[in-house]
Motif scaffolding. Structure first.
Motif, PDB file in Angstrom:
ATOM      1  N   GLU A  43       0.547  -1.443  -0.626  1.00 13.50           N
ATOM      2  CA  GLU A  43       0.397  -0.169   0.152  1.00 13.50           C
ATOM      3  C   GLU A  43       0.862   1.471   0.027  1.00 13.50           C
ATOM      4  O   GLU A  43       0.817   2.268  -0.280  1.00 13.50           O
ATOM      5  CB  GLU A  43      -0.944  -0.922   1.411  1.00 13.50           C
ATOM      6  N   ALA A  83      -5.072  -0.252   5.810  1.00 17.60           N
ATOM      7  CA  ALA A  83      -4.647   1.640   6.205  1.00 17.60           C
ATOM      8  C   ALA A  83      -3.480   2.177   6.784  1.00 17.60           C
ATOM      9  O   ALA A  83      -3.131   3.266   6.241  1.00 17.60           O
ATOM     10  CB  ALA A  83      -6.070   1.864   6.481  1.00 17.60           C
ATOM     11  N   THR A 108     -10.390   4.086   1.732  1.00 16.97           N
ATOM     12  CA  THR A 108      -9.466   2.409   2.859  1.00 16.97           C
ATOM     13  C   THR A 108     -11.575   2.401   2.531  1.00 16.97           C
ATOM     14  O   THR A 108     -12.791   2.402   3.214  1.00 16.97           O
ATOM     15  CB  THR A 108      -9.343   2.932   4.019  1.00 16.97           C
ATOM     16  N   HIS A 132      -9.267  11.706   2.602  1.00 21.10           N
ATOM     17  CA  HIS A 132      -9.302   9.951   2.792  1.00 21.10           C
ATOM     18  C   HIS A 132     -10.743   9.835   2.908  1.00 21.10           C
ATOM     19  O   HIS A 132     -12.101  10.985   3.817  1.00 21.10           O
ATOM     20  CB  HIS A 132      -8.888   9.857   4.665  1.00 21.10           C
ATOM     21  N   GLU A 174     -13.729   6.710   4.073  1.00 23.73           N
ATOM     22  CA  GLU A 174     -13.576   5.980   4.412  1.00 23.73           C
ATOM     23  C   GLU A 174     -14.990   5.017   3.490  1.00 23.73           C
ATOM     24  O   GLU A 174     -15.903   5.638   3.847  1.00 23.73           O
ATOM     25  CB  GLU A 174     -13.002   5.454   5.512  1.00 23.73           C
TER      26      GLU A 174
END
Length: 550
Positions: A48, A76, A97, A155, A157
């Motif tokens: 990642e 993550a 993520t 980010h 999620e």
């Protein structure tokens, strides 16, 4: 459709072209949804962190975000170093993520941690999708924030159960806005202060590599002759061959370009990020008059208190200055000191051009030969280590964004995955990554990714068998270094095992022909050479004895 389908459609609407990453079971729905799109290409990586560096370089080269993807928990956490690097180096990025089902996030549960909280310090914004109907707004906001000056990472999620929920919502249309521009009054003040100066100097930072800003900066310098010192990340904002290019500033020690700062009676900072080169290193006496021109107000620092703070779109601000210069009929300055700096630094860059050493090759010679082979639009990426300092000092550029150096967060392991991304964007350019033997092995698993994608790229490894930059700094401060040595693999055999071309060069005279072969081979190539890092301490000695040529 389900929520993960909508997320993909929103990413399509935003023009996202690449997502790099390693999937997990918690983002399986998203991966299945991604199969339905022809406009977004998913690049499977081997780690990642490599995915995040690839997305960072895409953002730095294009100005638009790419995605990097990981699952929950360790997926993550593996992303976070590359995300922090992107955010501090002002590259737009989308971090995607997976997460466990929302029904188990309130308690101890397998691989569950607060990922949003973890990403909050290293992104411009981090959030969770709790309802499918919110996806269009979240994606639109995320991309806008990622691209807005100063760019950075955001980010998103998506819990696995939310990804499956049905929705009939549609993506929001993209609505772009014009950045605010400086007020005429403050620009008039800046212009009058520049006119009053006798020896003005420009320090150009990361913001100047935007194409419009670079164009206006060059016009300003052509009109006035004012010299430009570039930070590591601003290389190429003015052409290395221009008489007003004073090369690069950023070493911790006083260097020849620093003499231009000493002689200046006015410093004009353009797109300057303090994380690149702290002002206490060039304004320790707090005696410099400073004009700050940037997208954002100046950071508060005791060594950086601008007399005039010009806030707004940088390219437009430079255009406003140029318009005032045109109307005024031109300005004349005494820039003889800057000419002396350019003369002395140019001589320094040529000092080892004809080296013919055997068994070790000096950094200066490597970079001289490299510059001869790389075209004006070709791209060099530097990893982090002692080689970065030499690249910053000795590899100069004709165009913006042709030398990519991480200089905010400064993470090792950046250059190999970054070169993969650069080769995808520009398959017809020479792409060269330069790494130390320490940094290269931190993400060497991406050699398989490069081979699988048949990337047209070359990686050069400077081998010294240790963490050279740390040893350099420890010796400077303490007179010796701690145990920093390690062993290395058989590089050529390793290259062959990954399906790469492999070259080992032992002598200075053989470097240029070997590198030329590597740059023009089909697919990825590795070039390894023994670097003469005795030059590190020799440079420290010479800089310590240096007197300014003015």
């Amino acid at each position: 459709m389900k929520a993960s389908d909508l997320l993909v459609k929103c990413l399509e609407e935003e023009g996202i072209e690449y997502i790099f990453g390693v999937p997990g079971e918690e983002n399986a729905d998203f991966m299945i949804s991604l199969e339905s799109t022809d406009s977004i290409r998913f690049i499977l990586t081997r780690h990642e962190q490599g995915a995040a560096f690839m997305a960072e370089i895409y953002g730095r080269l294009t100005g638009n975000p790419a995605g990097c993807l990981g699952t929950l928990g360790p997926g993550a956490t593996n992303l976070i170093t590359g995300v922090a690097d992107s955010n501090m180096d002002r590259a737009p990025m989308l971090v995607l993520t997976g997460q466990g089902a929302s029904t188990r996030l309130h308690k101890e549960s397998h691989q569950v941690m607060d990922v949003v909280e973890m990403f909050t310090p290293v992104t411009k914004w981090a959030t969770t999708i709790w309802h499918p109907e919110n996806i269009p707004e979240i994606v639109r906001k995320a991309v806008r924030l990622a691209r807005t000056e100063k760019p950075g990472a955001v980010h998103i999620e998506l819990p696995e159960d939310i990804a499956k929920l049905p929705t009939e919502n549609l993506p929001l249309p993209v609505r772009k806005f014009r950045r605010p521009v400086p007020a005429d009054k403050i620009m008039n003040l800046a212009f009058e202060r520049i006119k009053a100066a006798k020896h003005p100097l420009i320090i150009a930072g990361n913001g100047c590599i935007r194409k419009r800003a670079s164009k206006q900066l060059r016009l300003l310098c052509e009109k006035t002759g004012i010299g430009v010192l570039s930070t590591f990340m601003a290389k190429g904002c003015v052409d290395m061959d221009a008489p007003y290019c004073l090369y690069t500033i950023g070493l911790g020690a006083k260097d020849i370009p620093s003499c231009a700062v000493d002689a200046a009676d006015l410093i004009i900072t353009l797109g300057y990020d303090m994380v690149e080169y702290h002002p206490k290193l060039w304004n320790s006496g707090d005696d410099k008059d400073i004009i700050h021109i940037d997208f954002l107000p100046a950071e508060i620092d005791e060594h950086y208190m601008p007399e005039i703070d010009v806030v707004g779109d940088l390219a437009h601000a430079l255009w406003m200055l140029n318009e005032r210069i045109n109307a005024d009929g031109g300005i004349e300055f005494d820039l003889s000191q800057q000419a002396a700096v350019r003369r002395d630094m140019t001589e320094e860059l040529l000092l080892h051009a004809e080296d013919d050493t055997e068994g070790f090759i000096r950094p200066q010679k490597v970079l001289y030969d490299t510059r001869q082979l790389m075209g004006a639009e070709d791209i060099l990426l530097s990893d982090v280590g002692a080689h970065k300092m030499w690249i910053a000092r000795h590899y100069q550029c004709h165009e913006p964004n042709t030398c990519l150096i991480p200089n905010g967060f400064c993470s090792m392991g950046f250059a190999l995955p970054g070169a993969i991304s650069a080769s995808l964007i520009y398959p017809d350019k020479h792409i060269l990554a330069i790494c130390g033997d320490g940094g290269f092995l931190m993400n060497m698993q991406e050699m398989e990714t490069a081979r699988r994608l048949n990337c047209q790229m070359t990686v050069m490894v400077w081998e010294d068998g240790g963490y050279g930059l740390i040893g350099w700094k420890q010796t400077n401060e303490f007179g010796h270094q701690t145990d920093l040595a390690f062993t290395n693999p058989d590089w050529v055999m390793m290259a062959k095992s990954f399906g790469w071309h492999g070259h080992r060069v032992e002598n200075a005279r053989d470097l240029k022909p070997a590198l030329e072969v590597a740059l023009n081979e089909e697919g990825p190539s590795l070039v390894v050479l023994p670097i003469d890092y005795r030059e590190n301490l020799e440079l420290t000695r010479r800089l310590g004895e240096m007197t300014c040529p003015i």
